[in-house]
Design an enzyme around this catalytic site. Structure first.
Site, PDB file in Angstrom:
ATOM      1  N   LYS A   1      19.377  -4.927  53.402  1.00 28.98           N
ATOM      2  CA  LYS A   1      19.794  -6.237  52.630  1.00 28.98           C
ATOM      3  C   LYS A   1      19.494  -7.378  53.334  1.00 28.98           C
ATOM      4  O   LYS A   1      19.449  -8.475  52.633  1.00 28.98           O
ATOM      5  CB  LYS A   1      21.390  -6.020  52.612  1.00 28.98           C
ATOM      6  CG  LYS A   1      21.543  -4.823  51.715  1.00 28.98           C
ATOM      7  CD  LYS A   1      23.113  -4.629  51.233  1.00 28.98           C
ATOM      8  CE  LYS A   1      23.183  -3.342  50.345  1.00 28.98           C
ATOM      9  NZ  LYS A   1      24.597  -2.911  50.159  1.00 28.98           N
TER      10      LYS A   1
ATOM     11  N   ASP B   1      27.127  -6.643  44.984  1.00 37.27           N
ATOM     12  CA  ASP B   1      28.236  -5.923  45.549  1.00 37.27           C
ATOM     13  C   ASP B   1      29.646  -6.405  45.408  1.00 37.27           C
ATOM     14  O   ASP B   1      30.638  -5.659  45.486  1.00 37.27           O
ATOM     15  CB  ASP B   1      28.052  -5.593  47.265  1.00 37.27           C
ATOM     16  CG  ASP B   1      26.886  -4.745  47.550  1.00 37.27           C
ATOM     17  OD1 ASP B   1      26.528  -3.864  46.676  1.00 37.27           O
ATOM     18  OD2 ASP B   1      26.238  -4.654  48.660  1.00 37.27           O
TER      19      ASP B   1
END
Ligand code: NAP
Length: 284
Positions: free
Chosen positions: A71, A108
């Site tokens: 990420k 997220d």
């Protein structure tokens, strides 16, 4: 045909291809969604080859989801970032623009908040929340959690310096919401909480829950970002100490729904797909 994929290491366990196939079927979108294992240090090369292969086949690569441990690499690769991804310095969704540029976002946090507030029915405004972990997943959810108007948010991590850095980066946002934002070591967290979120890889590694049960208020909601058998230890721990356990399946589907909307401009029916996936995972 537009092509998408999830890139990670490991990635074979990912449910994202199944989720996006269901979203596509239910919204009538024509797309293909696969999975790509990237070697450590090879994230950018994997993205480039995914795009090149699609172009060679006469298809269009529309974007990809990014999972552990890439990420931060995805944030570095993107040429533009959404506000929430910039704050997180972590990206879980890349969108390939028609001019060839790469846009990075992080879904997220909104996925976790939607799962807690809508699916679990726990409004976060005015509550106290403990976020365990300071890796890519924790970084991604901190900003959207603060936007809910929590009273207190504590970030606790094994490497406490990482929790301190994360808290510093979000201090202005916390001040704007009048949320008390603190960083602590795992064994020194003061007080107890209405909601506890495990954003560490402890369940994935099969390790014990990394905080004492005293952090749980009676009836607290205890969420592990993992799901399936890997989440069982945390779920059992939460139940045994009077909390309401919840795994990461809802967050997974909700963050995917947000990515799908970013790519396709259409909101998929996430509650229906979560119910279907829950049946599938329970039967596995
Ligand atoms: P990451 O960037 O590698 O960070 C790992 C985090 O876990 C760090 O805070 C690390 O602490 C901590 N940690 C690892 N092992 C630990 C242990 N045994 N005890 C205590 N802390 C430990 O990974 P990530 O991207 O944040 O992902 C974390 C987890 O969330 C993964 O299991 C991932 O699958 C899950 N996740 C789920 C969703 C979903 O949609 N459900 C979305 C995102 C992530 P140090 O800093 O001290 O190393």
């Amino acid at each position: 045909m537009d092509r998408y994929c999830v890139i990670g290491n490991p990635v074979e366990h990912s449910r994202s291809p199944w989720i996006h196939a269901r979203f596509a079927a239910l919204t009538g979108q024509a797309l293909e969604y696969g999975r790509r294992l990237a070697p450590l240090g090879g994230f950018a090369a994997t993205v480039d080859s995914f795009r090149a292969e699609a172009a060679a086949a006469g298809d269009r690569a529309g974007g990809c989801n990014v999972t552990v441990p890439f990420k931060f690499d995805a944030a570095a690769m993107a040429q533009s970032l959404s506000g929430r991804a910039r704050l997180a310095q972590a990206v879980n969704t890349l969108r390939f623009e028609p001019d060839g540029r790469i846009h990075g976002d992080n879904t997220d946090g909104v996925g976790l908040v939607n799962d807690i507030e809508r699916n679990a029915g726990v409004p976060l405004a005015g509550r106290d929340l403990l976020l365990i972990g300071a890796g890519g997943a924790a970084a991604g959810v901190l900003g959207p959690l603060l936007d809910t108007g929590l009273r207190r948010l504590v970030v606790a991590n094994r490497t406490v310096d990482k929790a301190v850095a994360l808290v510093r980066r979000h201090s202005a946002q916390a001040l704007g919401h009048s949320t008390a934002l603190e960083a602590w070591a795992l064994d020194a967290v003061p007080g107890s909480f209405d909601v506890v979120v495990n954003a560490t890889a402890s369940s994935l590694a099969g390790d014990a829950v990394p905080v004492p049960a005293s952090v749980l208020r009676p009836g607290a909601l205890a969420v592990d970002m993992m799901y399936g058998r890997a989440a069982a230890g945390f779920m059992d721990w939460a139940s045994a100490h009077g909390a309401v356990p919840r795994d990461g399946l809802g967050m997974l589907v909700e963050q995917a729904a947000e990515a799908f909307a970013l790519w396709r401009g259409v909101r998929p029916p996430s509650a229906q797909v979560l119910a279907e996936l829950r049946t599938l995972v329970d039967a596995a």
